[in-house]
Design a protein around this motif. Structure first.
Motif, short mmCIF file in Angstrom:
data_model
loop_
_atom_site.label_atom_id
_atom_site.label_comp_id
_atom_site.label_asym_id
_atom_site.label_seq_id
_atom_site.Cartn_x
_atom_site.Cartn_y
_atom_site.Cartn_z
N PHE A 45 -46.89 -26.51 40.25
CA PHE A 45 -46.20 -25.46 40.99
C PHE A 45 -45.32 -24.62 40.07
O PHE A 45 -45.33 -23.38 40.12
CB PHE A 45 -45.34 -26.07 42.11
N VAL A 46 -44.57 -25.30 39.21
CA VAL A 46 -43.65 -24.57 38.32
C VAL A 46 -44.45 -23.70 37.34
O VAL A 46 -44.10 -22.53 37.13
CB VAL A 46 -42.74 -25.57 37.57
N ASN A 47 -45.52 -24.23 36.77
CA ASN A 47 -46.31 -23.43 35.82
C ASN A 47 -46.98 -22.25 36.49
O ASN A 47 -47.25 -21.24 35.85
CB ASN A 47 -47.35 -24.31 35.12
N LEU A 64 -39.39 -30.16 43.91
CA LEU A 64 -40.49 -29.33 44.41
C LEU A 64 -40.05 -28.53 45.63
O LEU A 64 -40.36 -27.34 45.76
CB LEU A 64 -41.68 -30.23 44.75
N SER A 65 -39.31 -29.18 46.51
CA SER A 65 -38.83 -28.51 47.72
C SER A 65 -37.93 -27.33 47.38
O SER A 65 -38.06 -26.24 47.96
CB SER A 65 -38.09 -29.54 48.57
N GLU A 66 -37.04 -27.51 46.41
CA GLU A 66 -36.13 -26.42 46.02
C GLU A 66 -36.90 -25.29 45.33
O GLU A 66 -36.63 -24.12 45.58
CB GLU A 66 -35.03 -26.95 45.09
N ALA A 67 -37.86 -25.66 44.47
CA ALA A 67 -38.65 -24.62 43.78
C ALA A 67 -39.47 -23.82 44.80
O ALA A 67 -39.56 -22.59 44.71
CB ALA A 67 -39.57 -25.27 42.75
N GLN A 68 -40.05 -24.52 45.78
CA GLN A 68 -40.83 -23.83 46.82
C GLN A 68 -39.93 -22.92 47.65
O GLN A 68 -40.32 -21.82 48.01
CB GLN A 68 -41.52 -24.86 47.72
#
Lengths: 246, 97
Positions: A12-14, A64-68
């Motif tokens: 997700f980050v990449n 992941l939740s925060e990045a999303q």
């Protein structure tokens, strides 16, 4: 390395972010015990203005939740900005206040202007490199609990927040005290200071939320990954190459 | 005499037909091979890494640029956001991130 080593987080980050790291403080080994050593993850616009920050270590699910949430909020903000003309900065501060209310049951009023914190004058203390120290930004005042949140749910959330490391007790306008974990403190801070440059925010995050002193000493370890060969294919990073050539 | 000529012509046609068959088959294989090559090439082009390769992943699942400035530059080019880690410790500590 639980969150950053997670495959889903990496994918997700990449896909949505270009990543980098900086060393902003140091730690000491005293009597065999490590003192200090922490991390703060900033999600920023390409111009360096901070959209969100995750202070301290978190598990892969939370990361992941925060990045999303950041990616979804950026999309939502851009759409809403086109429709209503409300500045993106104001929208993002409202989203932080909204998330604080929805997840933690506490209400703050988002700040729709930037207070002047750049009062750098002749009397301003500067570090040895000549730069003024990073300002400590005040969080917005806490109004109190959200009346729609539910008393029992608020009690459970408060118990969970109080048990978190680096939890802080914050008073609301009526003098009641509420426990806030690092992530809730970040939302509260960004309800007033989102979309500020990273160099204005990092001092507050590292010193106020993580409780670590920012080091102004020259950085001796360029990379926080000492067990790995530096750079790609074992080549030293450019800064180290310069040092070696001197 | 006529029968010999017919037999000879038949053999010639058969051999030419065989050659033609071989050529057609080879052409077909070549086309098929080119078609097979075309699909992975397109996929590879789509998944082509950016022009400026990252600095490394340092044992994580994330690719890191050498500096935040380099990350910002690449983020503008690729229309992405930027993630910056501020650290004061070693990633080898499992509790750090």
């Amino acid at each position: 390395m639980s969150a950053l080593a997670d495959r889903r987080v990496g994918e997700f980050v990449n896909r949505h972010f270009v990543s980098s790291f900086q060393k902003v403080a140091t730690f000491r080994i005293v009597g065999g015990q490590k003192q200090g050593g922490n991390v703060a993850t900033y999600f920023c616009a390409p111009d360096g203005r901070v959209l969100h920050v995750v202070p301290g270590p978190v598990d892969a699910e939370t990361f992941l939740s925060e990045a999303q949430w950041v990616v979804e909020s950026v999309r939502r903000g851009l759409e809403e900005n086109k429709k209503t003309g409300t500045p993106f900065k104001v929208l993002f501060r409202e989203y932080h206040a909204e998330r604080l209310r929805q997840r933690y049951g506490l209400v703050v009023e988002p700040v729709r202007f930037d207070p002047d914190t750049s009062a750098a004058g002749a009397l301003t203390y500067r570090d040895p490199t000549g730069r003024p120290l990073a300002p400590v930004l005040p969080p917005p005042p806490l109004d109190g609990p959200d009346v729609n949140f539910g008393r029992e749910l608020l009690r459970q959330v408060q118990a969970a927040q109080a048990a978190m490391p680096l939890a802080k007790m914050v008073s609301d306008r009526a003098g009641r005290r509420w426990a806030l974990g690092p992530l809730a403190q970040a939302h509260m801070l960004l309800a007033a200071h989102a979309l500020q440059p990273i160099d204005k925010l990092y001092g507050t995050v590292f010193e106020n939320i993580l409780g670590e002193k920012i080091s102004t000493k020259p950085v001796e370890i360029v990379t926080p990954f000492p067990w790995r060969p530096e750079g790609k294919r074992g080549e030293p990073l450019p800064a180290q190459r310069r040092v070696q050539n001197q | 005499m006529l029968s010999r000529k017919v037999i000879g012509l038949t053999k010639l046609l058969q051999s030419q037909g065989l050659r033609l068959g071989v050529i057609v088959t080879a052409f077909g294989f070549a086309l098929a091979f080119a078609g097979m090559r075309a699909i992975p090439l397109t996929a590879a082009q789509q998944a082509k890494p950016p022009a400026e390769a990252s600095c490394g992943d340092y044992g994580t699942a994330i690719d890191f640029e050498a500096t935040p400035a380099a990350a910002a530059k690449r983020a503008v080019a690729e229309e992405k956001l930027v993630m910056v880690l501020h650290v004061s410790g070693h990633f080898e500590d499992p509790g750090l991130t």
